[in-house]
Design an enzyme around this catalytic site. Structure first.
Site, PDB file in Angstrom:
ATOM      1  N   GLY A 258      -0.639   4.166  -5.473  1.00 25.11           N
ATOM      2  CA  GLY A 258      -0.491   2.911  -6.201  1.00 25.11           C
ATOM      3  C   GLY A 258       0.707   2.883  -7.134  1.00 25.11           C
ATOM      4  O   GLY A 258       0.864   1.942  -7.905  1.00 25.11           O
TER       5      GLY A 258
ATOM      6  N   LEU B 283       0.836  -1.199   0.000  1.00 24.65           N
ATOM      7  CA  LEU B 283       0.000   0.000   0.000  1.00 24.65           C
ATOM      8  C   LEU B 283       0.872   1.249   0.000  1.00 24.65           C
ATOM      9  O   LEU B 283       1.789   1.387   0.810  1.00 24.65           O
ATOM     10  CB  LEU B 283      -0.900   0.031   1.239  1.00 24.65           C
ATOM     11  CG  LEU B 283      -1.967  -1.055   1.358  1.00 24.65           C
ATOM     12  CD1 LEU B 283      -2.683  -0.949   2.708  1.00 24.65           C
ATOM     13  CD2 LEU B 283      -2.975  -0.953   0.226  1.00 24.65           C
ATOM     14  N   CYS B 284       0.576   2.167  -0.929  1.00 24.08           N
ATOM     15  CA  CYS B 284       1.218   3.484  -0.911  1.00 24.08           C
ATOM     16  C   CYS B 284       0.145   4.531  -1.162  1.00 24.08           C
ATOM     17  O   CYS B 284      -1.048   4.234  -1.096  1.00 24.08           O
ATOM     18  CB  CYS B 284       2.350   3.560  -1.934  1.00 24.08           C
ATOM     19  SG  CYS B 284       1.801   3.611  -3.654  1.00 24.08           S
ATOM     20  N   ALA B 285       0.548   5.750  -1.444  1.00 22.47           N
ATOM     21  CA  ALA B 285      -0.430   6.838  -1.577  1.00 22.47           C
ATOM     22  C   ALA B 285      -1.274   6.718  -2.834  1.00 22.47           C
ATOM     23  O   ALA B 285      -2.494   6.851  -2.790  1.00 22.47           O
ATOM     24  CB  ALA B 285       0.285   8.188  -1.545  1.00 22.47           C
TER      25      ALA B 285
ATOM     26  N   TYR C  81      -3.636   3.448  -0.792  1.00 22.41           N
ATOM     27  CA  TYR C  81      -4.260   3.308   0.522  1.00 22.41           C
ATOM     28  C   TYR C  81      -5.712   3.784   0.430  1.00 22.41           C
ATOM     29  O   TYR C  81      -5.991   4.873  -0.071  1.00 22.41           O
ATOM     30  CB  TYR C  81      -3.512   4.130   1.576  1.00 22.41           C
ATOM     31  CG  TYR C  81      -4.022   3.876   2.974  1.00 22.41           C
ATOM     32  CD1 TYR C  81      -3.399   2.944   3.785  1.00 22.41           C
ATOM     33  CD2 TYR C  81      -5.134   4.549   3.474  1.00 22.41           C
ATOM     34  CE1 TYR C  81      -3.871   2.682   5.065  1.00 22.41           C
ATOM     35  CE2 TYR C  81      -5.612   4.285   4.746  1.00 22.41           C
ATOM     36  CZ  TYR C  81      -4.971   3.361   5.538  1.00 22.41           C
ATOM     37  OH  TYR C  81      -5.464   3.101   6.801  1.00 22.41           O
TER      38      TYR C  81
END
Length: 587
Positions: A496, A492-494, A524
């Site tokens: 994708g 998960l990141c800000a 996320y």
């Protein structure tokens, strides 16, 4: 400066992690496919106009059906997805045997939003406020309905049927009271509100917030928004996660208004449209870092910065700028504080000058944020002729702003690398570094750059076991684990972006070596239901403020949560073996 930043950072992290702010942000993210999909129809219908081609009215009207019944109902969908996001947060704190039904909440939220938003006409109803102009109202509904449900479910105020009744039927009756309460409360409120104001709630909200909409298009307003995002990111808190929920309704409404102006044949004038944040303020990512990777490759003398530039240039081109942010690093690095904050403000001011003073059409279409910003600016403005001048001007101005700070930092690193290389060379010449002691040998006559590269790469390729055989055995042991065990990993990141790079690195290695490892990536807040089917969730460092919220979810499903630091995460995205070992060692 670092001490001051550390003092204020927790407060901003807490705000970003607030469940209501998160629900608004995640609810909107869930509807992003609708916005992108609908924009395709608009571009097909109107982009050919830039070259003098106009579809017949019948064709244009047919194309607009795809837009009107997707983007034209955006607020209705957002009411449901926002309610779903908050429901997921509330369910974390409820027993597994007594959960809020997310489907029922979505239905209740959409019913109540329709009650508040539709305006009766003599010949039918006005659906205007089911679209982008009703977003603020949609957020309000999406946050209140789950709170009503939570009250009734948590206190067991529901219709209870005998245990012999099938579960699906029993659930329908369990939802009856909270659904009825939600609809009744908003129905009464809507009737009383219309009697008092003479209009519906979303229209009244637009009227009240009109000064805010106007202010957001001013030079000062635009600079505050751009500077705020960069400032929060500089502190290590993902800036758009704080700013976007507050300004998203304005951007979407302005984008729709711009398109209406274009259809009417007048100047497209609203500067703060949706892609203005993605392509102008965040030209290549928050902090307007598009040019940084290229500057590192072509102008840096430091071995470290050149290496970062080579690794970051492709992601940076597509606005995935975490390799630059954490690799240089830019964030939490006082040398870059001024250009990191100032550059987005200058960029959006230049864009406003082109739109307001020179008469260039503003942004009227919405495109994915991963399209390279120079291309995105031109396409989103409908190929406005002046946009072909704006793009090179932005590139040049950004280089000028960052250049003196970059040169200072580059000189500092070169001096450090020379000192380090000299020290390593001296120790190697004196024979003070035994074989296998954790530092690779530096060849005779090695340059500063090669010496530093060897010294810096050694810790990642040689462990502290004292022998190369131990490294090989550890690698084989790690691979054998994934041959024997099926492992699912969610990154998960800000947005994708970097999570996709890490997931792809793991999947590529897994396929090559026939391992039972499968990785997937998400932004996320997107498809968070996937977590329950995972063995591990890797949280990117830019979403560290969400760690507490995410921990509750992973604990609920018995999933391993692993957090990462900035440079560690970027190293993992560039090294499949390291990423594989990271997953194995943390399981």
């Amino acid at each position: 400066m670092n001490k001051a930043f550390e003092k204020v950072k927790p407060a901003f992290q807490a705000f970003a992690a607030n469940k209501y702010v998160s629900a608004v942000r995640d609810g909107f993210i869930a509807c992003m496919p609708i916005i992108i999909f609908s924009s395709i129809f608009m571009m097909i219908a109107y982009v050919p106009n830039a070259w003098g081609f106009h579809w017949p009215d019948a064709v244009t009207n047919t194309l607009l059906i795809g837009y009107n019944y997707s983007m034209g109902l955006l607020a209705l969908f957002v009411a449901g997805t926002t309610a779903k996001s908050l429901t997921d947060s509330e369910n974390v704190n409820l027993p597994k045997t007594n959960q809020i039904n997310p489907i029922a909440v979505i239905i209740a939220a959409e019913i109540t939003f329709i009650i508040l938003s539709i305006m009766p006409l003599k010949t039918g109803v006005d659906l205007t406020y089911l679209g982008s102009q009703g977003l603020v109202c949609a957020y309000i509904v999406g946050l209140i309905v789950p709170m009503i449900y939570n009250f009734f479910i948590k206190n067991n105020i529901t219709v209870k049927l005998p245990p012999q009744v099938p579960g699906n039927i029993a659930q329908s009756f369990k939802d009856l009271i909270p659904l009825g309460a939600s609809v009744t409360i908003f129905w009464l409120f809507g009737v009383l509100f219309k009697m008092a104001t003479g209009t519906v709630l979303p229209r009244w909200i637009i009227q009240v917030l009109s000064p805010v909409f106007t202010a957001s298009d001013s030079y000062i307003g635009l600079c505050i928004i751009a500077g705020a995002m960069a400032f929060f990111w500089f502190l290590g808190v993902q800036g758009p996660s704080i700013v976007s929920p507050a300004v998203m309704p304005i951007m979407i409404a302005n984008t729709a208004a711009n398109l209406a102006q274009y259809q009417a044949g007048v100047h497209v004038s609203h500067v703060f449209a949706q892609n203005a944040m993605d392509y102008i303020m965040n030209f290549g990512g928050t902090g307007s870092t598009f040019i940084i990777a290229y500057v590192l490759i072509f102008a840096a003398k430091s071995a470290q910065l050149k290496a970062i530039g080579k690794a970051a240039v492709i992601p940076a081109t597509f606005s995935v700028n975490e390799p630059v942010l954490f690799g240089v690093p830019l964030i939490m690095n006082p040398i870059f504080f001024i250009p990191f904050i100032i550059t987005p403000m200058v960029n959006i001011s230049l864009f406003k000058f082109f739109v307001t003073t020179l008469g260039m059409n503003s942004i009227m279409y919405y495109l994915p944020w991963t399209i390279p910003a120079p291309i995105g600016i031109i396409a989103a403005t409908g190929f406005a002729p002046l946009s072909f001048l704006l793009v090179p001007l932005l590139l040049a101005v950004d280089v000028v702003i960052f250049w003196p700070f970059f040169r200072q930092y580059d000189k500092q690193l070169v001096a450090e690398e020379q000192a380090k290389a000299a020290e390593v060379a001296a120790q190697n010449a004196a024979g003070s570094i035994p074989a296998g002691a954790g530092v690779a040998a530096v060849p005779a006559g090695a340059t500063t750059e090669s010496a530093v590269a060897v010294a810096e790469s050694a810790p990642s390729t040689v462990t502290n076991t004292g022998s190369t055989a131990a490294v090989t055995n550890k690698t084989l042991k790690g691979e054998q684990y994934f041959k024997d065990n099926e492992v699912n990993v969610l990154v998960l990141c800000a947005g994708g972006g970097t999570s996709g790079i890490l997931a792809n690195a793991l999947n590529k290695l897994s396929k090559e070596r026939e391992l039972k490892l499968s990785a997937t990536a998400r932004a996320y807040g997107q498809d968070m239901d996937l977590i329950q089917d995972m063995d591990m969730v890797i949280l990117a460092p830019q979403m560290d403020s969400m760690k507490g919220n995410l921990q509750k979810i992973t604990d609920k499903y018995g999933v391993k949560l692993v957090t990462t630091t900035g440079r560690q995460y970027i190293a993992l995205t560039n090294d499949g073996d390291m990423a594989l070992d990271f997953v194995e060692s943390n399981l």
